[in-house]
Scaffold this active site. Structure first.
Site, mmCIF file in Angstrom:
data_model
loop_
_atom_site.group_PDB
_atom_site.id
_atom_site.type_symbol
_atom_site.label_atom_id
_atom_site.label_comp_id
_atom_site.label_asym_id
_atom_site.label_seq_id
_atom_site.Cartn_x
_atom_site.Cartn_y
_atom_site.Cartn_z
ATOM 1 N N ASN A 1 -11.590 -16.627 28.968
ATOM 2 C CA ASN A 1 -11.501 -17.908 29.685
ATOM 3 C C ASN A 1 -10.878 -17.760 31.077
ATOM 4 O O ASN A 1 -11.037 -18.633 31.931
ATOM 5 C CB ASN A 1 -10.711 -18.952 28.875
ATOM 6 C CG ASN A 1 -11.462 -19.499 27.682
ATOM 7 O OD1 ASN A 1 -10.875 -19.994 26.728
ATOM 8 N ND2 ASN A 1 -12.793 -19.422 27.715
ATOM 9 N N ASP B 1 -14.910 -25.869 20.164
ATOM 10 C CA ASP B 1 -15.924 -25.695 21.208
ATOM 11 C C ASP B 1 -16.629 -27.012 21.519
ATOM 12 O O ASP B 1 -16.761 -27.871 20.649
ATOM 13 C CB ASP B 1 -16.947 -24.645 20.739
ATOM 14 C CG ASP B 1 -17.777 -24.114 21.897
ATOM 15 O OD1 ASP B 1 -17.347 -24.255 23.061
ATOM 16 O OD2 ASP B 1 -18.867 -23.564 21.647
#
Ligand code: FPP
Length: 248
Positions: free
Chosen positions: A69, A21
């Site tokens: 996503n 991340d």
């Protein structure tokens, strides 16, 4: 401290999973497009893959693209798809040199034919490699995986090929996308957030968690080795009592 030298070779985690991340924030901090963070993130993928291989990790699972996503802006999704295809081609020498077998967990059907072709070619090309499995979670989320598993199990029960009394934790694990590997020993998340984000929810029941504030593009080999040293300092109990009683 040299963390590589501090690693105990006989206690290296067999399976390390990583939530990579911070790519977007890494780019934004520099006034760049978010996609630039993903491009830089690929360098970290290469670094950490080689580092994991070097210390003898057997399975490295990277959360590269979640089912959620798909909801990102189209330009970012397209950039990630382009990067994925080029990465699967360009990194082939790295995979072959290091004996890395590529695996994919996730809904491959959700990707375009071009992306699927690149995935299948890379899977086939590396299937004879045995040193380390690099497992890319692509189009993956735990809830997707568990839903699929429950559907398959229910289908088998309906057909009479699976008895309800035979369903236990081991049997459920056989229906998961991760059935070919052991559960993660260590879960690393970079980028400062402390959550699991729908990743390997079933499999991390007893994983050690390691959170790094560093954005993924800045995550170095040394930082990875540091996480391994930290992991080795912990006592894993799997719900049992401590091996040494606490001092009074
Ligand atoms: C999270 O950062 C990262 C991703 C959603 C993708 C990870 C992808 C790579 C490291 C590139 C390699 C993978 C492929 C598919 C080629 P973020 O964008 O959520 O960062 P933020 O939290 O700072 O916004």
């Amino acid at each position: 401290m040299n963390f590589l030298q501090a690693i105990q070779p006989d206690r290296v985690p067999a399976h390390v999973a990583v939530i990579m991340d911070g790519n977007g924030r890494w780019a934004q901090k520099r006034g760049l497009e978010r996609a630039q963070g993903h491009i830089e993130g690929v360098n970290s993928v290469r670094r950490i893959t080689e580092a994991a291989c070097r210390i003898g990790v057997k399975y490295l699972t990277l959360y590269a693209f979640s089912t959620e996503n798909w909801n990102r802006p189209k330009a970012e999704v397209n950039a990630l798809m382009g990067l994925l295809v080029s990465c699967l081609h360009k990194e082939m020498p790295l995979f072959m040199k290091n004996g890395i077998r590529l695996r994919i967990i996730g809904d491959m059907e959700s990707f375009s034919p071009e992306v699927r072709q690149a995935m299948n070619e890379a899977l086939q090309h590396t299937q004879g490699n045995t040193r380390m499995d690099l497992v890319l979670a692509l189009g993956y989320s735990s809830r997707w995986e568990l839903t699929e598993a429950f559907r398959k199990m229910a289908g088998k029960v309906k057909e009479g090929r699976l008895q309800i009394q035979d369903i236990d934790a081991e049997k459920i694990a056989e229906f998961l996308a991760t059935s070919f590997m052991p559960d993660p020993d260590l879960l690393i998340r970079t980028g400062g957030e402390r959550r699991v984000s729908n990743f390997l929810l079933w499999q991390i029941a007893y994983a050690e968690m390691y959170f790094s504030p560093v954005f993924w593009p800045d995550f170095t080999e040394e930082m990875f080795y540091e996480s391994i040293v930290e992991y080795q300092s912990r006592e894993r109990r799997f719900g049992n009592v401590p091996t040494k009683p606490a001092e009074a």
